[in-house]
Motif scaffolding. Structure first.
Motif, PDB file in Angstrom:
ATOM      1  N   LEU A  45       0.858  -1.179   0.000  1.00 13.46           N
ATOM      2  CA  LEU A  45       0.000   0.000   0.000  1.00 13.46           C
ATOM      3  C   LEU A  45       0.893   1.226   0.000  1.00 13.46           C
ATOM      4  N   SER A  46       0.308   2.349  -0.392  1.00  4.02           N
ATOM      5  CA  SER A  46       1.068   3.590  -0.347  1.00  4.02           C
ATOM      6  C   SER A  46       0.694   4.387   0.893  1.00  4.02           C
ATOM      7  N   LYS A  55      -9.225  -1.458  -0.305  1.00  6.20           N
ATOM      8  CA  LYS A  55     -10.098  -2.570  -0.695  1.00  6.20           C
ATOM      9  C   LYS A  55      -9.666  -3.159  -2.035  1.00  6.20           C
ATOM     10  N   ALA A  56      -9.347  -2.296  -2.984  1.00  3.86           N
ATOM     11  CA  ALA A  56      -8.936  -2.774  -4.305  1.00  3.86           C
ATOM     12  C   ALA A  56      -7.627  -3.552  -4.234  1.00  3.86           C
ATOM     13  N   SER A  57      -6.705  -3.113  -3.388  1.00  2.00           N
ATOM     14  CA  SER A  57      -5.392  -3.744  -3.294  1.00  2.00           C
ATOM     15  C   SER A  57      -5.367  -4.988  -2.418  1.00  2.00           C
ATOM     16  N   ARG A  60     -11.296  -8.648  -0.504  1.00  2.00           N
ATOM     17  CA  ARG A  60     -11.723 -10.030  -0.799  1.00  2.00           C
ATOM     18  C   ARG A  60     -11.469 -10.452  -2.244  1.00  2.00           C
ATOM     19  N   GLU A  61     -11.562  -9.523  -3.169  1.00  2.00           N
ATOM     20  CA  GLU A  61     -11.374  -9.849  -4.584  1.00  2.00           C
ATOM     21  C   GLU A  61      -9.907  -9.822  -5.019  1.00  2.00           C
ATOM     22  N   SER A  62      -9.026  -9.430  -4.131  1.00  2.00           N
ATOM     23  CA  SER A  62      -7.607  -9.338  -4.476  1.00  2.00           C
ATOM     24  C   SER A  62      -6.903 -10.680  -4.267  1.00  2.00           C
ATOM     25  N   ARG A  63      -5.670 -10.725  -4.655  1.00  2.00           N
ATOM     26  CA  ARG A  63      -4.823 -11.908  -4.453  1.00  2.00           C
ATOM     27  C   ARG A  63      -4.732 -12.272  -2.975  1.00  2.00           C
TER      28      ARG A  63
END
Length: 113
Positions: A45-46, A55-57, A60-63
């Motif tokens: 994260l930055s 959430k995007a990084s 649940r939908e991330s690696r």
């Protein structure tokens, strides 16, 4: 949000020691550093990340979505705000709940389990 010693706590669930249960999240100063870390297979994260970016990084939908724990060695300066709440994306309730928990357990309470 848990105490900083959770992973060393003898009372913590043993499942946290399973491969992939805990993901260490690196904090980078800029986008190119994040890209390099992600290419190397690391969660990153930055500084000043918004809730939507996190959430995007890491969601649940991330690696990293199946991880039980996302471990940040330091969270100072990492959170940049509630983009989802500001855009009307339903994040206002999450923001309010998060702030309530922070007041109760971090700023004015105890870290006791």
């Amino acid at each position: 949000i848990r105490e900083s010693t959770l992973l060393a706590n003898l009372l913590a669930p043993r499942s946290l020691a399973a491969p992939g249960a805990t993901v260490r999240v690196a904090i980078a100063a800029n986008a190119s550093a994040i890209a390099a870390m992600r290419l190397a297979g690391k969660a990153a994260l930055s500084v000043a990340t918004s809730d939507a970016e996190a959430k995007a990084s890491l969601g649940r939908e991330s690696r990293w979505g199946s991880a039980e724990v996302l471990h940040l060695a330091s969270a100072e300066g990492i959170f940049g705000g509630w983009a989802d709440a500001a855009s009307g994306g339903g994040g206002a309730a999450a923001r309010d709940r998060f702030e309530q928990l922070m007041r109760a357990y971090v700023l004015g309470g105890s870290w006791c389990c």
